[in-house]
Design an enzyme around this catalytic site. Sequence first.
Site, PDB file in Angstrom:
ATOM      1  N   GLY A 114       0.783  -1.236   0.000  1.00  0.00           N
ATOM      2  CA  GLY A 114       0.000   0.000   0.000  1.00  0.00           C
ATOM      3  C   GLY A 114       0.816   1.287   0.000  1.00  0.00           C
ATOM      4  N   GLY A 115       2.130   1.188  -0.230  1.00  0.00           N
ATOM      5  CA  GLY A 115       2.968   2.394  -0.253  1.00  0.00           C
ATOM      6  C   GLY A 115       2.496   3.395  -1.309  1.00  0.00           C
ATOM      7  N   ARG A 138      -2.071 -10.954   0.722  1.00  0.00           N
ATOM      8  CA  ARG A 138      -1.473  -9.614   0.619  1.00  0.00           C
ATOM      9  C   ARG A 138      -2.563  -8.540   0.525  1.00  0.00           C
ATOM     10  NH1 ARG A 138       3.797  -8.771  -0.422  1.00  0.00           N
ATOM     11  NH2 ARG A 138       3.460  -7.092  -1.915  1.00  0.00           N
ATOM     12  N   ARG A 207       5.844 -11.414 -17.643  1.00  0.00           N
ATOM     13  CA  ARG A 207       4.697 -11.192 -16.751  1.00  0.00           C
ATOM     14  C   ARG A 207       4.283  -9.714 -16.760  1.00  0.00           C
ATOM     15  NH1 ARG A 207       5.436 -13.397 -10.841  1.00  0.00           N
ATOM     16  NH2 ARG A 207       7.070 -11.861 -10.903  1.00  0.00           N
ATOM     17  N   CYS A 230      11.200  -2.034  -9.215  1.00  0.00           N
ATOM     18  CA  CYS A 230      12.397  -1.817  -8.383  1.00  0.00           C
ATOM     19  C   CYS A 230      13.501  -2.724  -8.924  1.00  0.00           C
ATOM     20  CB  CYS A 230      12.109  -2.047  -6.905  1.00  0.00           C
ATOM     21  SG  CYS A 230      11.471  -3.663  -6.532  1.00  0.00           S
TER      22      CYS A 230
END
Length: 450
Positions: A114-115, A138, A207, A230
């Site tokens: 949720g960042g 999650r 993906r 990232c």
Amino acid sequence: MAVPTALIQSLQTATGFQQEAFEAVHASGEQIVSIRLNPAKPIELSHLPISDNVKWCENGRYLAERPFFTFDPFLHAGAYYVQEASSMFLWQAIQQTVPNTAGKKVLDLCAAPGGKSTLLASYFTDGLLVANEVIKNRANILVENCSKWGGGNLIVTNNDPSHFQSLPNFFDLLMIDAPCSGSGLFRKDPDAIQEWSEANVALCCQRQQRILADALPCLAEEGILIYSTCSYSQEEDESICDWLLEEMDMESIPLKIEKDWGIVETHATVHGAAGYRFYPDQIKGEGFFLACFRKKTGSFSTKIKLKALPATSKAQVQILQSHILLPENLSFFDQNESIRAIETKWLSHLSSLASHLYIKKAGVEIASLKGKDLVPAHELALSGWILGGYPSIELDLEHALLYLKRKEYRVEGQNGWNLMRYGGQPLGWAKILPNRINNYYPAEWRILKE
Ligand code: SAM
């Protein structure tokens, strides 16, 4: 542990890569700690070792060292979120690509924990945000973090990206923070190095294309796509940008960056799409990549089904309003024996979403009625919607921690429901009875550490 040689080799052609400094910063083991403040929940910050501002995000702050976050009640109140500084660059991306936020519908497709969602929620205060996570367990942590952040314009869903095809041209902004090979987090989490392989980079790249192709139909014509990873690997970054321009009818949007930020602007080799690279030896943060796009044409549109949400009866709304003072312009609806609410302007959109998706959190849970007793919901306590009604008790640090651990404690207060606060920020509910206090902090969220 050293950065894999195959990764170093593959980065020789990456824009801005400086091998020696990159290897040195990984060997140093230096840890950067940063938080993002919640502008809707202002707090006194003197207990945190704040050292500096994050240059690209007005709510971002660096800390000189890592405090015991678990024992800070403000974290549990949603007054800040512990977030890696590079990924706060999303703030620049949305400011520059969506300057007018009113009425905008935003989808954060790969959202847990949720960042990015909480950052988006702070920016789109007059928009609607759908935070989605495909992996079921999650999705629970996503609900928890979004509930703590507060605000009534957040919906959490638990769906595969392909399910959003039932909502063609629906969203104005699509955020895809894609699952990736994770090399950008090697300094923070050296164990991740063992899981890295060239084969996994290739798998992640496939993906990422699948997720993008599945989700893009739900983005409106002229809508904005923000893609981030990232990973340092060009296959997951610039090559994906090239593919978006070549195959998916998107155009690149360059961003303005200041020289002293240390962020590297890169251009994909075939079509030149702009992207932004974050190297930990050049910025104060971890490895990150972000690029912005505009969708040139809309998708084939079918009519979106609406599922009417069961409206809460007038009598029940009256009982509710006799206990709690809430903002105007809310619509109330029933779900699993509780009463929930969303701003009326979002009700039909929520109905569209409910027809096609599995909704984990729709607006704010307000209360449930047990006979004539109204039990106020935890989400309500954290929502920022309570304008009056129930009394509050301001706890000191010791009592706030006992409350958050669901341990025994005594405080003075009026009998009945009380909103427990710390530093002015609501933590949750307690019911004071003549001889004890019933703690209504959710058992699954309680602090377990001693
Ligand atoms: N955006 C999050 C944040 O800022 O806190 C981090 C997201 S993480 C980089 C990627 C997310 O994608 C993970 O939560 C993961 O469970 C999810 N994911 C994994 N496989 C996926 C898939 N095939 N489709 C969509 N999401 C997927």
